[in-house]
Design an enzyme around this catalytic site. Structure first.
Site, mmCIF file in Angstrom:
data_model
loop_
_atom_site.group_PDB
_atom_site.id
_atom_site.type_symbol
_atom_site.label_atom_id
_atom_site.label_comp_id
_atom_site.label_asym_id
_atom_site.label_seq_id
_atom_site.Cartn_x
_atom_site.Cartn_y
_atom_site.Cartn_z
ATOM 1 N N GLY A 198 5.255 3.834 -9.093
ATOM 2 C CA GLY A 198 5.956 2.561 -9.284
ATOM 3 C C GLY A 198 4.982 1.393 -9.221
ATOM 4 N N HIS A 199 4.113 1.397 -8.196
ATOM 5 C CA HIS A 199 3.124 0.328 -8.072
ATOM 6 C C HIS A 199 2.171 0.332 -9.279
ATOM 7 C CE1 HIS A 199 3.865 1.227 -3.624
ATOM 8 N NE2 HIS A 199 4.160 -0.052 -3.699
ATOM 9 N N ASP A 209 13.365 -3.651 -5.804
ATOM 10 C CA ASP A 209 13.669 -4.627 -4.748
ATOM 11 C C ASP A 209 14.269 -5.861 -5.423
ATOM 12 O OD1 ASP A 209 12.260 -3.340 -2.270
ATOM 13 O OD2 ASP A 209 10.882 -3.124 -3.944
ATOM 14 N N GLY A 264 0.802 -1.221 0.000
ATOM 15 C CA GLY A 264 0.000 0.000 0.000
ATOM 16 C C GLY A 264 0.835 1.271 0.000
ATOM 17 N N TYR A 265 0.157 2.386 0.317
ATOM 18 C CA TYR A 265 0.712 3.728 0.162
ATOM 19 C C TYR A 265 1.268 3.851 -1.264
ATOM 20 C CZ TYR A 265 1.672 8.285 1.954
ATOM 21 O OH TYR A 265 1.629 9.634 2.168
ATOM 22 N N GLN A 284 7.641 -9.487 7.890
ATOM 23 C CA GLN A 284 8.838 -9.173 7.110
ATOM 24 C C GLN A 284 9.584 -7.949 7.646
ATOM 25 O OE1 GLN A 284 6.638 -8.422 3.326
ATOM 26 N NE2 GLN A 284 8.043 -6.715 3.052
ATOM 27 N N GLN A 343 14.653 -9.276 -3.687
ATOM 28 C CA GLN A 343 13.326 -9.870 -3.526
ATOM 29 C C GLN A 343 12.865 -10.500 -4.846
ATOM 30 O OE1 GLN A 343 9.993 -7.760 -1.440
ATOM 31 N NE2 GLN A 343 9.291 -7.317 -3.495
ATOM 32 N N VAL A 356 10.631 2.793 -11.283
ATOM 33 C CA VAL A 356 10.055 4.100 -11.611
ATOM 34 C C VAL A 356 10.665 5.126 -10.655
ATOM 35 C CG1 VAL A 356 7.915 5.439 -11.726
ATOM 36 C CG2 VAL A 356 7.938 3.042 -12.456
ATOM 37 N N HIS A 361 2.301 4.453 -5.105
ATOM 38 C CA HIS A 361 2.918 5.526 -5.906
ATOM 39 C C HIS A 361 2.974 5.044 -7.356
ATOM 40 C CE1 HIS A 361 6.454 3.002 -5.706
ATOM 41 N NE2 HIS A 361 6.453 3.056 -4.389
HETATM 42 P P1 AMP Z 1 5.977 -2.455 -1.686
HETATM 43 O O1 AMP Z 1 4.602 -1.908 -1.577
HETATM 44 O O2 AMP Z 1 7.045 -1.460 -1.386
HETATM 45 O O3 AMP Z 1 6.151 -3.765 -0.965
HETATM 46 O O4 AMP Z 1 6.191 -2.793 -3.221
HETATM 47 C C1 AMP Z 1 5.292 -3.587 -3.934
HETATM 48 C C2 AMP Z 1 5.875 -3.866 -5.293
HETATM 49 O O5 AMP Z 1 6.122 -2.648 -5.976
HETATM 50 C C3 AMP Z 1 7.216 -4.616 -5.222
HETATM 51 O O6 AMP Z 1 7.294 -5.561 -6.280
HETATM 52 C C4 AMP Z 1 8.208 -3.488 -5.431
HETATM 53 O O7 AMP Z 1 9.445 -3.930 -5.969
HETATM 54 C C5 AMP Z 1 7.460 -2.620 -6.421
HETATM 55 N N1 AMP Z 1 7.991 -1.250 -6.416
HETATM 56 C C6 AMP Z 1 8.219 -0.463 -5.328
HETATM 57 N N2 AMP Z 1 8.769 0.705 -5.701
HETATM 58 C C7 AMP Z 1 8.898 0.662 -7.043
HETATM 59 C C8 AMP Z 1 9.392 1.563 -8.038
HETATM 60 N N3 AMP Z 1 9.884 2.755 -7.703
HETATM 61 N N4 AMP Z 1 9.377 1.172 -9.317
HETATM 62 C C9 AMP Z 1 8.884 -0.047 -9.680
HETATM 63 N N5 AMP Z 1 8.385 -0.935 -8.806
HETATM 64 C C10 AMP Z 1 8.397 -0.588 -7.502
#
Ligand code: AMP
Length: 289
Positions: A36-37, A149, A31-32, A61, A152, A175, A34
């Site tokens: 990228g998601h 990540d 969540g939260y 985690q 991961q 992103v 952006h």
């Molecule tokens: P998170 O919510 O941070 O656990 O991320 C969820 C998914 O979004 C994971 O696969 C992250 O690698 C991906 N993610 C987070 N930040 C970015 C970004 N800036 N660009 C692309 N994917 C991202």
């Protein structure tokens, strides 16, 4: 867009979509949201007809309880963004739904010894466990993970192979903000000065690219130059600057095959990570950020 918290209801809705002949695309998140998601959702749409996103801040985690309790949350905003992005189903379970009497964990040995695995004990076991559970609940045809990540993403790819999950994995490029900082939910914790300075991480990757393109392959020299660039941003601490083989994630002394340069830096208590993938193509070098 449907929003469900119960595993059974998520399964029912997904079963109905599959019965209509739709392929299931899945983007797991905490969540939260952006850009990228949302970019992961865009990529998922190219490979599937029914988009599932999970929003679940996975306590197991987090090796640091303070990091967990301060993790930013805004479900209403997330749901608006997910709807606008064309998500069909948001699965946002609570902890009881996901971990009632859970005794089983999943681990991928060797790939988590270094990088974030070394400084965040238990982190990846929590990630692999939740992703395995989500894969079994959602049963996606395709799932999209971010290169940001990278440890991961590479380890989950291995887990999918080892445990025979019938899921196609896609790793999507990072992103970035306009100045190059990788987008992250944790960037919200940076004050204006730290936010400005944090661009040193991206600059250090650019510096590494310059060196690689000029023919430098010695890991030690590349890492020292990167460290100098990172220090220009006055971070509170460098966790690691590491050059590893892409498949094994083990450190390399010389960059020769497909590799990853990964960086983790603290600004205050906020830990920021970034990386680039290096590939050798037709006698040249390609760096993917
Ligand atoms: P998170 O919510 O941070 O656990 O991320 C969820 C998914 O979004 C994971 O696969 C992250 O690698 C991906 N993610 C987070 N930040 C970015 C970004 N800036 N660009 C692309 N994917 C991202």
């Amino acid at each position: 867009m449907n929003v469900v918290t119960a595993i059974g209801e998520a399964r029912d809705r997904i079963r109905a979509a599959r019965a209509e002949g739709k392929r299931i695309g899945f983007v797991p998140t905490m969540g939260y949201l952006h850009r990228g998601h949302l970019e992961l959702v865009e990529i998922s749409k190219r490979h599937s007809e029914y988009q599932v996103m999970s929003i679940f801040v996975n306590r197991i985690q987090f090796n640091d309880p303070k990091d967990f309790s301060s993790y930013p949350k805004d479900l209403q905003r997330d749901l608006d963004l997910a709807r606008a992005a064309g998500v069909d189903l948001v699965f946002t379970p609570d902890e009881g739904e996901m971990y009632r009497n859970n005794l089983t964990t999943v681990d991928v040995s060797l790939l988590t010894d270094h990088l974030c695995g070394a400084s965040r004990p238990g982190h990846f076991k929590g990630v692999f466990t939740v992703v395995s559970k989500l894969f079994n609940i959602i049963q996606p045809d395709v799932s999209i993970f971010g290169q940001k990540d990278i440890q991961q993403a590479v380890s989950i790819e291995k887990m999918v192979f080892d445990l025979n999950f019938p899921v196609k994995m896609i790793i999507a490029p990072t992103v970035r903000e306009q100045d190059g900082l990788a987008m992250s939910s944790r960037n919200k914790h940076l004050d204006a000065e730290k936010r400005r300075n944090s661009v040193c991480i991206y600059r250090s990757l650019k510096r590494a690219e310059e060196l690689l393109v000029s023919g430098e392959t010695d890991s030690g020299r590349i890492r020292s130059a990167m460290e100098k660039t990172v220090l220009e941003g006055s971070p509170d601490r460098i966790d690691y600057i590491s050059i590893v083989d892409y498949a094994s994630l083990q450190p390399v002394e010389r960059v020769s095959g497909k590799s990853v340069i990964a960086v983790a830096v603290f600004f205050g208590s906020t830990r920021l990570i970034d990386n680039m993938i290096i590939e050798f193509e037709g006698g040249g070098i390609k760096c993917v950020y």
